[in-house]
Design a protein around this motif. Structure first.
Motif, PDB file in Angstrom:
ATOM      1  N   ARG A  70       0.822  -1.215   0.000  1.00 16.27           N
ATOM      2  CA  ARG A  70       0.000   0.000   0.000  1.00 16.27           C
ATOM      3  C   ARG A  70       0.856   1.264   0.000  1.00 16.27           C
ATOM      4  O   ARG A  70       0.577   2.221  -0.717  1.00 16.27           O
ATOM      5  CB  ARG A  70      -0.918   0.036   1.213  1.00 16.27           C
ATOM      6  CG  ARG A  70      -1.825   1.274   1.218  1.00 16.27           C
ATOM      7  CD  ARG A  70      -2.341   1.642   2.601  1.00 16.27           C
ATOM      8  NE  ARG A  70      -2.928   0.529   3.297  1.00 16.27           N
ATOM      9  CZ  ARG A  70      -3.301   0.565   4.562  1.00 16.27           C
ATOM     10  NH1 ARG A  70      -3.104   1.687   5.275  1.00 16.27           N
ATOM     11  NH2 ARG A  70      -3.822  -0.482   5.148  1.00 16.27           N
ATOM     12  N   PHE A  71       1.884   1.270   0.831  1.00 14.76           N
ATOM     13  CA  PHE A  71       2.681   2.489   0.983  1.00 14.76           C
ATOM     14  C   PHE A  71       3.702   2.599  -0.146  1.00 14.76           C
ATOM     15  O   PHE A  71       4.591   1.761  -0.277  1.00 14.76           O
ATOM     16  CB  PHE A  71       3.384   2.498   2.335  1.00 14.76           C
ATOM     17  CG  PHE A  71       2.454   2.628   3.506  1.00 14.76           C
ATOM     18  CD1 PHE A  71       1.652   3.750   3.651  1.00 14.76           C
ATOM     19  CD2 PHE A  71       2.368   1.626   4.459  1.00 14.76           C
ATOM     20  CE1 PHE A  71       0.785   3.875   4.726  1.00 14.76           C
ATOM     21  CE2 PHE A  71       1.509   1.744   5.543  1.00 14.76           C
ATOM     22  CZ  PHE A  71       0.719   2.867   5.668  1.00 14.76           C
ATOM     23  N   LYS A  72       3.545   3.629  -0.941  1.00 14.75           N
ATOM     24  CA  LYS A  72       4.415   3.861  -2.092  1.00 14.75           C
ATOM     25  C   LYS A  72       5.467   4.932  -1.821  1.00 14.75           C
ATOM     26  O   LYS A  72       6.391   5.113  -2.609  1.00 14.75           O
ATOM     27  CB  LYS A  72       3.586   4.287  -3.308  1.00 14.75           C
ATOM     28  CG  LYS A  72       2.460   3.340  -3.669  1.00 14.75           C
ATOM     29  CD  LYS A  72       2.974   1.968  -4.066  1.00 14.75           C
ATOM     30  CE  LYS A  72       1.835   1.093  -4.552  1.00 14.75           C
ATOM     31  NZ  LYS A  72       2.304  -0.299  -4.855  1.00 14.75           N
TER      32      LYS A  72
ATOM     33  N   LEU B 201      14.744   8.738  -4.203  1.00 17.00           N
ATOM     34  CA  LEU B 201      14.095   9.865  -3.544  1.00 17.00           C
ATOM     35  C   LEU B 201      12.998  10.428  -4.442  1.00 17.00           C
ATOM     36  O   LEU B 201      13.091  10.369  -5.677  1.00 17.00           O
ATOM     37  CB  LEU B 201      15.111  10.955  -3.211  1.00 17.00           C
ATOM     38  CG  LEU B 201      15.785  10.834  -1.830  1.00 17.00           C
ATOM     39  CD1 LEU B 201      16.543   9.531  -1.675  1.00 17.00           C
ATOM     40  CD2 LEU B 201      16.698  12.029  -1.573  1.00 17.00           C
ATOM     41  N   ASP B 202      11.961  10.957  -3.821  1.00 20.76           N
ATOM     42  CA  ASP B 202      10.873  11.603  -4.545  1.00 20.76           C
ATOM     43  C   ASP B 202      11.299  13.041  -4.821  1.00 20.76           C
ATOM     44  O   ASP B 202      10.982  13.967  -4.078  1.00 20.76           O
ATOM     45  CB  ASP B 202       9.594  11.547  -3.702  1.00 20.76           C
ATOM     46  CG  ASP B 202       8.366  12.038  -4.460  1.00 20.76           C
ATOM     47  OD1 ASP B 202       8.525  12.752  -5.459  1.00 20.76           O
ATOM     48  OD2 ASP B 202       7.240  11.700  -4.029  1.00 20.76           O
ATOM     49  N   ARG B 203      12.028  13.225  -5.906  1.00 20.41           N
ATOM     50  CA  ARG B 203      12.616  14.529  -6.184  1.00 20.41           C
ATOM     51  C   ARG B 203      11.546  15.602  -6.399  1.00 20.41           C
ATOM     52  O   ARG B 203      11.705  16.741  -5.950  1.00 20.41           O
ATOM     53  CB  ARG B 203      13.507  14.451  -7.439  1.00 20.41           C
ATOM     54  CG  ARG B 203      14.768  13.619  -7.324  1.00 20.41           C
ATOM     55  CD  ARG B 203      15.711  14.049  -6.225  1.00 20.41           C
ATOM     56  NE  ARG B 203      15.765  15.480  -6.040  1.00 20.41           N
ATOM     57  CZ  ARG B 203      16.266  16.060  -4.950  1.00 20.41           C
ATOM     58  NH1 ARG B 203      16.726  15.320  -3.945  1.00 20.41           N
ATOM     59  NH2 ARG B 203      16.303  17.374  -4.850  1.00 20.41           N
ATOM     60  N   ALA B 204      10.445  15.272  -7.049  1.00 19.11           N
ATOM     61  CA  ALA B 204       9.413  16.282  -7.303  1.00 19.11           C
ATOM     62  C   ALA B 204       8.812  16.771  -5.988  1.00 19.11           C
ATOM     63  O   ALA B 204       8.607  17.980  -5.792  1.00 19.11           O
ATOM     64  CB  ALA B 204       8.327  15.715  -8.210  1.00 19.11           C
TER      65      ALA B 204
ATOM     66  N   LEU C 215      12.680  -0.321   6.609  1.00 17.79           N
ATOM     67  CA  LEU C 215      11.701   0.014   5.578  1.00 17.79           C
ATOM     68  C   LEU C 215      11.849  -0.895   4.362  1.00 17.79           C
ATOM     69  O   LEU C 215      10.847  -1.330   3.774  1.00 17.79           O
ATOM     70  CB  LEU C 215      11.856   1.481   5.177  1.00 17.79           C
ATOM     71  CG  LEU C 215      11.390   2.499   6.220  1.00 17.79           C
ATOM     72  CD1 LEU C 215      11.926   3.885   5.901  1.00 17.79           C
ATOM     73  CD2 LEU C 215       9.870   2.518   6.316  1.00 17.79           C
ATOM     74  N   GLN C 216      13.083  -1.192   3.989  1.00 19.18           N
ATOM     75  CA  GLN C 216      13.299  -2.081   2.846  1.00 19.18           C
ATOM     76  C   GLN C 216      12.809  -3.492   3.120  1.00 19.18           C
ATOM     77  O   GLN C 216      12.417  -4.211   2.197  1.00 19.18           O
ATOM     78  CB  GLN C 216      14.780  -2.093   2.481  1.00 19.18           C
ATOM     79  CG  GLN C 216      15.253  -0.782   1.846  1.00 19.18           C
ATOM     80  CD  GLN C 216      16.762  -0.746   1.668  1.00 19.18           C
ATOM     81  OE1 GLN C 216      17.514  -0.843   2.632  1.00 19.18           O
ATOM     82  NE2 GLN C 216      17.204  -0.595   0.431  1.00 19.18           N
TER      83      GLN C 216
ATOM     84  N   ASP D  21       8.396  -1.712  -3.294  1.00 23.00           N
ATOM     85  CA  ASP D  21       9.079  -0.542  -3.839  1.00 23.00           C
ATOM     86  C   ASP D  21       8.439   0.744  -3.322  1.00 23.00           C
ATOM     87  O   ASP D  21       7.204   0.876  -3.292  1.00 23.00           O
ATOM     88  CB  ASP D  21       9.022  -0.554  -5.363  1.00 23.00           C
ATOM     89  CG  ASP D  21       9.834  -1.693  -5.961  1.00 23.00           C
ATOM     90  OD1 ASP D  21      10.714  -2.219  -5.255  1.00 23.00           O
ATOM     91  OD2 ASP D  21       9.565  -2.070  -7.119  1.00 23.00           O
ATOM     92  N   PHE D  22       9.276   1.697  -2.918  1.00 20.39           N
ATOM     93  CA  PHE D  22       8.774   2.977  -2.423  1.00 20.39           C
ATOM     94  C   PHE D  22       9.794   4.063  -2.723  1.00 20.39           C
ATOM     95  O   PHE D  22      10.970   3.783  -2.959  1.00 20.39           O
ATOM     96  CB  PHE D  22       8.490   2.919  -0.911  1.00 20.39           C
ATOM     97  CG  PHE D  22       9.722   2.704  -0.055  1.00 20.39           C
ATOM     98  CD1 PHE D  22      10.407   3.784   0.501  1.00 20.39           C
ATOM     99  CD2 PHE D  22      10.211   1.424   0.195  1.00 20.39           C
ATOM    100  CE1 PHE D  22      11.533   3.596   1.288  1.00 20.39           C
ATOM    101  CE2 PHE D  22      11.338   1.218   0.974  1.00 20.39           C
ATOM    102  CZ  PHE D  22      12.001   2.303   1.529  1.00 20.39           C
ATOM    103  N   VAL D  23       9.322   5.312  -2.723  1.00 18.54           N
ATOM    104  CA  VAL D  23      10.206   6.461  -2.839  1.00 18.54           C
ATOM    105  C   VAL D  23      10.285   7.136  -1.481  1.00 18.54           C
ATOM    106  O   VAL D  23       9.396   6.987  -0.630  1.00 18.54           O
ATOM    107  CB  VAL D  23       9.734   7.446  -3.924  1.00 18.54           C
ATOM    108  CG1 VAL D  23       9.838   6.815  -5.300  1.00 18.54           C
ATOM    109  CG2 VAL D  23       8.318   7.946  -3.641  1.00 18.54           C
TER     110      VAL D  23
END
Length: 265
Positions: free
Chosen positions: A74-76, A109-112, A143-144, A149-151
């Motif tokens: 669920r957690f992206k 990382l979620d750069r945006a 977390l891993q 897969d997540f950012v």
């Protein structure tokens, strides 16, 4: 700004640098924590977990992460906030990295999202705050292990008031984002004193009382207090799932460090 990969700074010190040693250690902690669950516990939207060496705080951190594992798909995205131990800092610091590396692999990382955050006055980019900081790094292998897969949005928190942290959390409170606050509790008291102080801190967390948590109560008091402020404003509940100290998990009892695992839902 050229993106780069943030290399692990405390692998081999706070946790094993070899994946063949690290993965079984984490799995043992998580199995022990899962064995205490009833099977129908709700998955939290935010957790507070400790960040000491795994032999000391790993079992306590696993008590929170085991609650996340059922929602592994669920957690992206993960918003991860931890205190600055090495670099004096005002506000919250992002990283210019494209990835954070651990012995278990790279995390993008979620750069945006990070670039949007940097438009807030309390948020700046400061790679030096991340370079040697362990409070975020030790959460990453957990977390891993429990997520697909997540950012990642990693933030080192310096001197920041609860409303400044609350405003950041507000940006990412959605069903696909997990909020992780990294904090230990009291430091270097005798065992009995630490138990008393840390029990009081746990009660303040459960009561959503950020004003009650000060400098000596939790090294991550600033991100913790911001989460409590957010939880209070949104009618959420905080629950203690584990509270121990290094005297319980493997160290001497004359000077201990306190650890707690908490769920916000």
């Amino acid at each position: 700004m050229n993106p780069h990969t943030r290399q692990p700074a405390v692998a081999g010190m706070f946790y094993p640098a070899e994946p063949e040693r690290l993965r079984p250690m984490l799995e043992t902690y998580l199995q022990q924590a899962r064995a205490k669950l009833g099977g129908d516990e709700p998955v939290p939207r935010a957790i507070i977990a400790p960040h000491a060496g795994y032999v000391y705080s790993g079992p306590v951190a696993a008590s929170a992460y085991a609650r996340i594992q059922p929602a592994h798909s669920r957690f992206k995205r993960v918003l991860l906030l931890g205190p600055s131990h090495r670099v004096p800092l005002r506000g919250l610091a992002t990283s210019s990295a494209s990835h954070f590396l651990t012995p278990l692999g790279q995390i993008p990382l979620d750069r945006a999202a990070i670039e949007r955050l940097e438009t807030l006055p309390q948020v700046t980019c400061a790679d030096q705050a991340h370079a040697m900081e362990h409070s975020l790094e030790v959460q990453l292998p957990f977390l891993q292990m429990v997520l697909d897969d997540f950012v990642l949005i990693p933030l080192v928190v310096g001197e920041a008031d609860p409303h400044e942290v609350d405003e950041v959390i507000e940006q990412f409170w959605d069903e696909q984002t997990l909020i992780v606050i990294s904090s230990d509790l009291s430091h270097y008291h005798d065992y009995a004193t630490a138990q008393r102080l840390d029990s009081a801190t746990s009660k303040a967390i459960e009561a959503l009382q950020p004003d009650a948590i000060g400098y000596g109560d939790a090294c991550g008091r600033n991100p913790v207090n911001g989460l409590l402020q957010f939880a209070r404003e949104h009618g959420l509940q905080a629950t203690t799932v584990d509270q121990r100290n290094s005297g319980d998990t493997g160290g001497p009892r004359d000077q201990v460090v306190g650890y707690g695992a908490y769920l916000i839902q």
